[in-house]
Scaffold this active site. Structure first.
Site, PDB file in Angstrom:
ATOM      1  N   CYS A  13       0.964  -1.183  -0.038  1.00  0.00           N
ATOM      2  CA  CYS A  13       0.185   0.068   0.000  1.00  0.00           C
ATOM      3  C   CYS A  13       1.053   1.264  -0.033  1.00  0.00           C
ATOM      4  O   CYS A  13       1.439   1.542   0.855  1.00  0.00           O
ATOM      5  CB  CYS A  13      -0.959   0.012   1.205  1.00  0.00           C
ATOM      6  SG  CYS A  13      -1.867   1.624   1.153  1.00  0.00           S
ATOM      7  N   CYS A  68      -0.439   4.112   2.230  1.00  0.00           N
ATOM      8  CA  CYS A  68      -0.244   3.946   3.699  1.00  0.00           C
ATOM      9  C   CYS A  68       1.098   4.054   4.167  1.00  0.00           C
ATOM     10  O   CYS A  68       1.564   4.750   5.230  1.00  0.00           O
ATOM     11  CB  CYS A  68      -0.823   2.585   4.016  1.00  0.00           C
ATOM     12  SG  CYS A  68      -2.483   2.254   3.832  1.00  0.00           S
ATOM     13  N   ASP A  69       2.107   3.366   3.506  1.00  0.00           N
ATOM     14  CA  ASP A  69       3.444   3.212   3.955  1.00  0.00           C
ATOM     15  C   ASP A  69       4.471   4.076   3.284  1.00  0.00           C
ATOM     16  O   ASP A  69       5.409   4.273   3.666  1.00  0.00           O
ATOM     17  CB  ASP A  69       3.791   1.769   3.774  1.00  0.00           C
ATOM     18  CG  ASP A  69       2.855   0.684   4.635  1.00  0.00           C
ATOM     19  OD1 ASP A  69       2.544   1.242   5.633  1.00  0.00           O
ATOM     20  OD2 ASP A  69       2.691  -0.389   4.350  1.00  0.00           O
TER      21      ASP A  69
END
Length: 527
Positions: A344, A347-348
Site C-alpha cells: 500500500c 499507507c506506507d
C-alpha cells in the site's frame, strides 16, 4: 490552521459534547509546536465546553492530550492529527466529551470488563486510509476503560522513534512497549486478541441465527450491491464479510465511478455500509468463511462454516469474496513483509521519505504508485516484467516526466534482499540478456495484480485454473442456488462499477431461483 468550512463543520460536531474537556499541550520550540498551539486554540474557540489547559511535560513533543476535566479519561495525539486522522480527532473530542458512541453496548461491555493495565501506542501516517480505524478503536477503548491508555503517533513527526523501533508499515500498534499488531484492525479484532473467550461467544451467537433466504459472502462493492438488491425484494438477507468494503478501503482516488467525479475508497466504503444497513441487511463483519457445504437437494439449505466455528444456513448463497494483492513469490518477500516489503503506497509511502524504493509492476496500479511515491521518496525504480509498461498512456506520460523515476522493463524480480531486520535491496534478472542485477533499496512496493479469494471453495464450485469462479449470464455457478459476482469471478475487467453490476445481477439471479422453488410448505408435504 483550519479553513472556514472545517471550522463550521467542527463547531456543529462540538455541540454534541456533554462534559467539559481540556486540551493539554506538551510543546517545544519547533514550528510543529506552534502549529499545534494554533490548532488547539481554534478548536477551543468553537465551544464553551472546550478549553486549553497549561503545558504538561510529556516524553513526546509536540503532543497533546484530550482530557475530560477533573477525570483520568483521556487520549493523546503525538503530532498533528490532520489528513485522514482529522476524523479521529473529531471523534476523540466527542467521546471524551461524553457523546455516546455508535458501538454496540455489548462490545463496550467487553471493553469495560478487560482486566489489566494496557498502554497502547499506534504509529500512523497522515496519508494512511487504514490507520484511522485502529486509532479510533483504541481511543474509544481508552475512554470506556480507565485502565487503558492510548497515544496515536504521527510517524512523520517522530522519525527517530520510527527508526529506533524499526516501524516500516502503518498502522503499527505496540502494547506495553511490545509489538501488538500491524495493519487495519477493528475494535472487535483487538478485543479478540485481548479476550480469548470472545471468539467462542461470537460463534455461539452467530450459530443461533435463523436461516436466511439469501446469504452473501463478501462485503466489497459486489457484496454490498447484492445485499441491497436482495433485501429490497423483501427476503431475509445476510452478509458475512471478513472486512466490509474489501479492496475499496485500500484505494485512494477514484475518478472513474460514473456520476461521481472524485471520491476516496474509505468514504465509498462507509457509504456502502450505510446503504446496506439502511435496507436492514444483517451485516456480520469481521467473519471469515472457511467452508461451503451445498444443500443435499435443490431447494434445501446450504451451510456456511466460519473460521470461528459458527455455522450459518441459507437457501441461496452469493459469493462475492473479491481478490487480494498478488505476491511476488520470491525468496525474502515473506520474511521482509512489513519490514520494507509493502503493498500500500498510500499507507506506507511516508515512512520511506528521502529513501530509494522500487515499485514492481507496470500496470495502472504500479505506475500510479510510482507517481505518488516520487513526490515523497529520494528515487523510484519501476520494474516491469514485460517489454513495455501496460498502464494507460496518460499515466505513462506523467511517470516519464518525473526526474527521480527510473523505468526497467523486461526484468524479473528473483529475490528480496535484507540484513535480517529490514530490506536492503532486490535482485532481478534481465529477461533479454539473462544477466542478474542488484539494486540497493529501502523499500519495495508490490503492485502486480490481484488473486481471487477462492482457495476455500476448491472442490465445491467450478473454478478456472486461475481460481476464478465460473459464472453464467445470471451469475449462477456450477452449484444450483449458489451465485457469484465481482472480482472473484470470470467476469472480465476488475472495476468497482462492474463489480456492483455483477453483484446486483447475482442477487436478481438468486431471487429468480428462489421464486422458482416449490414453497416451503409444499416441500414439507412432499417429504
Amino acid at each position: 490552521m483550519l479553513d472556514a468550512a472545517l471550522q463550521n463543520q467542527l463547531k456543529t460536531y462540538l455541540e454534541n459534547v456533554r462534559e467539559p474537556i481540556e486540551l493539554v499541550p506538551s510543546s517545544d520550540d519547533s514550528a510543529k509546536s506552534r502549529e499545534m498551539a494554533e490548532l488547539l486554540s481554534e478548536i477551543a474557540a468553537l465551544s464553551d465546553k472546550v478549553s486549553v489547559a497549561a503545558e504538561e511535560a510529556n516524553e513526546r513533543s509536540p503532543s497533546f492530550a484530550i482530557r475530560r476535566t477533573g477525570t483520568d479519561i483521556a487520549v493523546r495525539f503525538a503530532g498533528l492529527p490532520m489528513g485522514h486522522e482529522f476524523t479521529s480527532l473529531v471523534l476523540a473530542l466527542l467521546h471524551v466529551g461524553g457523546h455516546k458512541p455508535k458501538t454496540p453496548e455489548d462490545v463496550l461491555d467487553q471493553v469495560r470488563a478487560l482486566d489489566g493495565d494496557y498502554h497502547f501506542e499506534t504509529y500512523f501516517s497522515l496519508s494512511c486510509q487504514n490507520c484511522p480505524d485502529v486509532v479510533q478503536a483504541l481511543n474509544l477503548m481508552s475512554v470506556v476503560n480507565p485502565r487503558i491508555r492510548h497515544t496515536a503517533i504521527d510517524g512523520g513527526s517522530f522519525k527517530q522513534e520510527v527508526e529506533d523501533r524499526k516501524v516500516m508499515a502503518v498502522p503499527s500498534v505496540y502494547l506495553n512497549g511490545e509489538p501488538f499488531g500491524q495493519g487495519r484492525m477493528e475494535l472487535e479484532q483487538i478485543l479478540a486478541k485481548l479476550d480469548t473467550g470472545s471468539e467462542a461467544k461470537a460463534a455461539e451467537k452467530l450459530s443461533a441465527k435463523e436461516p436466511y433466504e439469501v446469504l452473501i459472502v463478501g462485503g466489497g462493492p459486489a457484496g454490498a450491491a447484492a445485499g441491497v438488491y436482495a433485501a429490497r425484494k423483501g427476503i431475509r438477507t445476510g452478509i458475512v464479510a471478513e472486512r466490509f468494503g474489501g479492496q475499496v478501503l485500500d484505494t485512494m482516488g477514484i475518478e472513474n465511478f460514473t456520476s461521481i467525479k472524485y471520491t476516496e475508497g474509505p468514504k465509498l466504503g462507509a457509504e456502502l455500509e450505510e446503504h446496506v444497513r439502511h435496507n436492514e441487511v444483517d451485516l456480520m463483519n469481521l467473519q471469515r468463511a472457511e467452508e461451503l457445504i451445498p444443500a443435499a437437494e435443490e431447494g434445501g439449505y446450504h451451510e456456511l462454516r466460519l473460521k470461528n466455528g459458527a455455522s450459518l444456513k441459507a437457501r441461496a448463497i452469493i459469493l462475492s469474496t473479491g481478490a487480494r494483492w498478488r505476491q511476488l513469490g520470491v525468496p525474502g518477500e515473506e520474511e521482509y513483509r512489513n519490514k520494507g516489503v509493502a503493498y500500500c503506497p498510500h499507507c506506507d509511502g511516508p515512512l520511506f521519505k528521502g529513501k530509494p524504493v522500487a515499485v514492481i509492476g507496470g500496470g495502472n496500479s504500479g505506475v500510479e504508485a510510482a507517481i505518488d511515491l516520487a513526490g515523497i521518496v529520494k528515487e523510484v525504480t519501476l520494474i516491469e516484467y514485460d517489454g513495455s509498461l501496460r498502464a494507460d498512456e496518460v499515466l505513462q506520460r506523467k511517470l516519464r516526466s518525473l526526474k527521480n523515476v527510473r523505468i526497467i522493463t523486461s526484468a524479473m524480480t528473483t529475490e528480496v534482499n535484507g540484513n535480517g531486520e529490514k530490506v536492503t535491496g532486490l535482485t532481478y534478472k534481465d529477461r533479454d540478456s539473462g544477466e542478474s542485477h542488484e539494486l540497493t533499496l529501502d523499500g519495495i512496493f508490490v503492485q502486480i495484480g490481484l488473486v481471487p479469494n477462492t482457495e476455500w471453495l476448491q472442490g465445491t464450485v467450478a473454478l478456472t485454473q486461475h481460481g476464478e469462479i465460473e459464472v453464467d449470464a445470471k451469475g449462477g455457478t456450477s452449484v444450483p442456488g449458489v451465485y457469484a459476482g465481482g472480482d472473484a469471478t470470470t467476469t472480465p475487467f476488475k472495476q468497482i462499477v462492474i463489480a456492483m453490476g455483477e453483484g446486483s445481477k447475482a442477487a436478481l439471479g438468486a431471487f429468480d431461483y428462489l421464486m422458482r422453488l416449490a414453497p416451503p410448505e409444499e416441500q414439507r408435504e412432499a417429504a
